[in-house]
Design a protein around this motif. Structure first.
Motif, mmCIF file in Angstrom:
data_model
loop_
_atom_site.group_PDB
_atom_site.id
_atom_site.type_symbol
_atom_site.label_atom_id
_atom_site.label_comp_id
_atom_site.label_asym_id
_atom_site.label_seq_id
_atom_site.Cartn_x
_atom_site.Cartn_y
_atom_site.Cartn_z
ATOM 1 N N MET A 245 0.803 -0.934 -0.075
ATOM 2 C CA MET A 245 0.030 0.221 0.419
ATOM 3 C C MET A 245 1.321 1.381 -0.090
ATOM 4 N N VAL A 246 0.549 2.564 -1.377
ATOM 5 C CA VAL A 246 1.485 3.249 -0.748
ATOM 6 C C VAL A 246 0.339 4.523 -0.567
ATOM 7 N N LEU A 247 0.113 5.180 0.247
ATOM 8 C CA LEU A 247 -0.483 6.492 0.719
ATOM 9 C C LEU A 247 -0.145 7.184 0.362
ATOM 10 N N ALA A 320 -0.144 1.511 5.498
ATOM 11 C CA ALA A 320 0.610 1.936 4.800
ATOM 12 C C ALA A 320 2.580 1.123 4.798
ATOM 13 N N ASP A 321 2.320 0.629 3.534
ATOM 14 C CA ASP A 321 3.836 0.382 3.674
ATOM 15 C C ASP A 321 4.760 2.155 3.315
ATOM 16 N N VAL A 322 4.161 2.803 2.771
ATOM 17 C CA VAL A 322 5.327 3.499 2.292
ATOM 18 C C VAL A 322 4.376 5.427 2.083
ATOM 19 N N LEU A 323 4.823 6.169 2.715
ATOM 20 C CA LEU A 323 3.853 7.277 2.039
ATOM 21 C C LEU A 323 4.324 8.256 1.179
ATOM 22 N N ALA A 324 3.641 8.483 -0.152
ATOM 23 C CA ALA A 324 3.799 9.470 -0.841
ATOM 24 C C ALA A 324 4.061 10.638 -0.927
ATOM 25 N N PHE A 325 4.800 11.762 -0.411
ATOM 26 C CA PHE A 325 4.425 12.496 -0.174
ATOM 27 C C PHE A 325 5.369 13.653 -1.748
ATOM 28 N N LEU A 341 5.024 9.049 13.077
ATOM 29 C CA LEU A 341 4.749 8.505 14.297
ATOM 30 C C LEU A 341 3.712 7.220 14.238
ATOM 31 N N ALA A 342 3.273 6.669 12.897
ATOM 32 C CA ALA A 342 2.893 4.938 12.661
ATOM 33 C C ALA A 342 4.397 4.345 12.070
ATOM 34 N N GLY A 343 5.542 5.202 12.084
ATOM 35 C CA GLY A 343 6.606 4.764 11.646
ATOM 36 C C GLY A 343 6.588 4.142 10.404
ATOM 37 N N VAL A 344 5.246 4.599 9.624
ATOM 38 C CA VAL A 344 6.005 5.070 7.735
ATOM 39 C C VAL A 344 6.783 5.766 7.531
ATOM 40 N N PRO A 345 7.894 5.108 6.838
ATOM 41 C CA PRO A 345 8.737 5.797 5.381
ATOM 42 C C PRO A 345 7.446 6.481 4.691
ATOM 43 N N SER A 346 8.308 8.085 4.203
ATOM 44 C CA SER A 346 7.843 8.391 3.456
ATOM 45 C C SER A 346 8.903 9.066 2.208
ATOM 46 N N VAL A 347 8.366 9.185 1.413
ATOM 47 C CA VAL A 347 9.187 9.808 0.361
ATOM 48 C C VAL A 347 8.501 11.074 -0.117
ATOM 49 N N LEU A 348 9.483 11.995 -0.655
ATOM 50 C CA LEU A 348 9.794 13.162 -1.012
ATOM 51 C C LEU A 348 10.158 14.018 -2.364
ATOM 52 N N ALA A 349 9.760 15.109 -2.578
ATOM 53 C CA ALA A 349 9.542 15.559 -4.063
ATOM 54 C C ALA A 349 10.990 16.665 -4.080
ATOM 55 N N ASP A 350 10.518 17.404 -2.904
ATOM 56 C CA ASP A 350 10.529 18.658 -2.223
ATOM 57 C C ASP A 350 11.839 18.628 -1.825
ATOM 58 N N ALA A 376 12.313 5.708 -5.836
ATOM 59 C CA ALA A 376 12.255 5.412 -4.391
ATOM 60 C C ALA A 376 11.608 5.026 -3.340
ATOM 61 N N VAL A 377 10.352 4.711 -4.075
ATOM 62 C CA VAL A 377 8.933 4.024 -3.842
ATOM 63 C C VAL A 377 9.336 3.021 -3.869
ATOM 64 N N ILE A 378 10.258 2.198 -5.283
ATOM 65 C CA ILE A 378 9.548 0.865 -5.554
ATOM 66 C C ILE A 378 11.033 0.272 -4.639
ATOM 67 N N ARG A 379 12.167 0.852 -4.201
ATOM 68 C CA ARG A 379 13.424 0.674 -2.984
ATOM 69 C C ARG A 379 12.662 0.680 -2.203
ATOM 70 N N LEU A 380 12.323 1.298 -0.998
ATOM 71 C CA LEU A 380 11.137 0.599 -0.214
ATOM 72 C C LEU A 380 10.291 -0.473 0.028
ATOM 73 N N LEU A 381 9.803 -0.475 -1.570
ATOM 74 C CA LEU A 381 8.584 -1.302 -1.082
ATOM 75 C C LEU A 381 9.952 -3.183 -1.860
ATOM 76 N N GLY A 382 10.677 -2.442 -2.214
ATOM 77 C CA GLY A 382 11.480 -4.245 -2.325
ATOM 78 C C GLY A 382 12.411 -4.353 -1.794
#
Length: 426
Positions: A245-247, A320-325, A341-350, A376-382
């Motif tokens: 799940m990408v959130l 979620a597995d990853v937060l997309a920002f 706070l939920a322990g979910v890693p985030s990927v930023l574009a800024d 970047a998201v694929i690396r975390l999911l993998g």
């Protein structure tokens, strides 16, 4: 982890001497419940933190028929503006000021630049009160994203000048950005303090106040109350247990980078066929969103929940597995702290927000292109173990930045504003 670089004068840390008497603070916001956004979230966290240590707060906001009936809310008659569920106060009046004066405030805190924010500035001027502004929103980016006509912003600046008794010479700037600068100058010029949530604000706007009146105070996020229910969230929205799940959490709008996220998700799906993209937040441009989803070819793997209550958003993070920002207009991005706070890693574009945000490099910076963001998201999911470590590091930082710490830092700014007024004899 590398600490964010600070380019402004920060407020004192918790433990500094707070005001010894009860303060009465009126907060002004053009956005309020039932709408949900970062301004509202930070405002509620702040007023709760202040109330917890004995201070009184009143929030002034536009009235909405679905608002809760709260004793600390002054809801003023307002009209729908037809954009993003915003409601606008028709015009600040002396009668409004009298209502605020009856509450006997010590200080005014303005959170938004619309008519309610103008009312806060006008009331401070009329009542001779210290005024603090928080610059939450990248107004230049929003004006561009929504293609707001320059003539409309310039007219707004002229109306603001008239209400505040300022000459029209403040409103002569050229172009859309110049007109936004005129509005900023009218609202912020006489502020006793201007708060920025991250130094990213200063890379996007030249605030018309001396540096000694600019304070860095990142907003905090309280941890979720009660147990989270990730399995229930997945079942409710048809997300199978094996799905990755990408959130995304926030307004599902053009200023939030959704046009980057959807083509990036098409690439993610090619590498991770079990991926699902879950969009949590209000949708105000449905045809635009459907068109983006159709072009990306991902309709059967995208879930759109709409705006959810706080406990359901907490369930979404826990699922979620990853937060997309993908946003490049946010000045802080409170959803990053919520995910942490939920322990979910985030990927930023800024890159600026990544460098200066409260979570430092516990978040992952991606290139602001579909291929770069997807990679970047694929690396975390993998690599679930690397994702877990990244999320744990972000959670450790988020837990240190508490609402109590936020409230203490804000009280320090209030004390500064009150002392400045006393010294100036106003």
């Amino acid at each position: 982890m590398t600490a964010p670089t600070l380019t402004t004068r920060p407020a004192a840390q918790p433990g500094a001497q707070a005001p010894t008497r009860t303060l009465r603070v009126v907060h002004f916001s053009d956005t309020y419940l039932p709408r949900r956004d970062g301004v509202i979230a930070s405002l509620h966290t702040l007023t709760d933190a202040l109330a917890a240590v004995g201070h009184d707060c009143l929030t002034v906001a536009p009235h909405h028929r679905q608002q809760p009936d709260l004793p600390d809310l002054l809801a003023l008659r307002a009209l729908s503006c037809g954009l993003a569920d915003l409601r606008l106060l028709p015009w600040p009046t002396n009668a409004h000021v009298e209502q605020i004066a009856a509450w006997r405030p010590d200080l005014i805190h303005v959170h938004t630049p619309g008519p309610v924010g103008l009312l806060g500035t006008f009331a401070a001027q009329r009542l001779g009160l210290p005024v603090v502004h928080t610059y939450h929103t990248d107004l230049h980016a929003y004006a561009e994203a929504y293609r707001v006509p320059t003539s409309a912003v310039r007219l707004l600046a002229k109306l603001y000048a008239r209400r505040l008794g300022v000459t029209a010479g403040h409103c002569t700037e050229r172009g859309r950005h110049g007109a936004v600068d005129a509005v900023n100058r009218l609202l912020l010029h006489d502020a006793d303090a201007v708060i920025v949530p991250t130094p990213a604000v200063l890379s996007r706007a030249a605030l018309p106040v001396p540096q000694e009146r600019v304070f860095l105070v990142p907003a905090a996020v309280p941890p979720p109350r009660g147990a989270v229910r990730p399995a229930e969230f997945r079942d409710r929205h048809g997300i199978a247990r094996p799905d990755r799940m990408v959130l995304f959490v926030g307004r599902v709008n053009r200023e939030k980078g959704v046009d980057l996220l959807l083509p990036a998700f098409a690439r993610i799906l090619a590498a991770e066929p079990r991926a699902r993209l879950v969009l949590v937040g209000a949708v105000y441009e449905r045809r635009w969103l459907r068109r983006l989803i159709r072009r990306a070819g991902v309709a059967d793997r995208v879930v759109i929940t709409g705006q959810l209550a706080g406990d359901q958003v907490a369930d979404a993070y826990a699922s979620a597995d990853v937060l997309a920002f993908p946003s490049r207009t946010d000045t802080q991005g409170l959803v990053l702290q919520e995910a942490a706070l939920a322990g979910v890693p985030s990927v930023l574009a800024d890159p600026v927000l990544h460098r200066t945000g409260a979570l430092g490099d516990t978040t992952v910076l991606a290139d602001a292109s579909p291929a770069g963001f997807a990679a970047a998201v694929i690396r975390l999911l993998g690599d679930p173990e690397a994702a877990r470590r990244q999320g744990a590091a972000a959670r450790a930082l988020a837990l240190r930045h508490t609402p109590e710490r936020y409230g203490a830092a804000m009280l320090d700014v209030y004390r500064h504003a009150l002392a400045q007024r006393r010294q100036s004899g106003q």
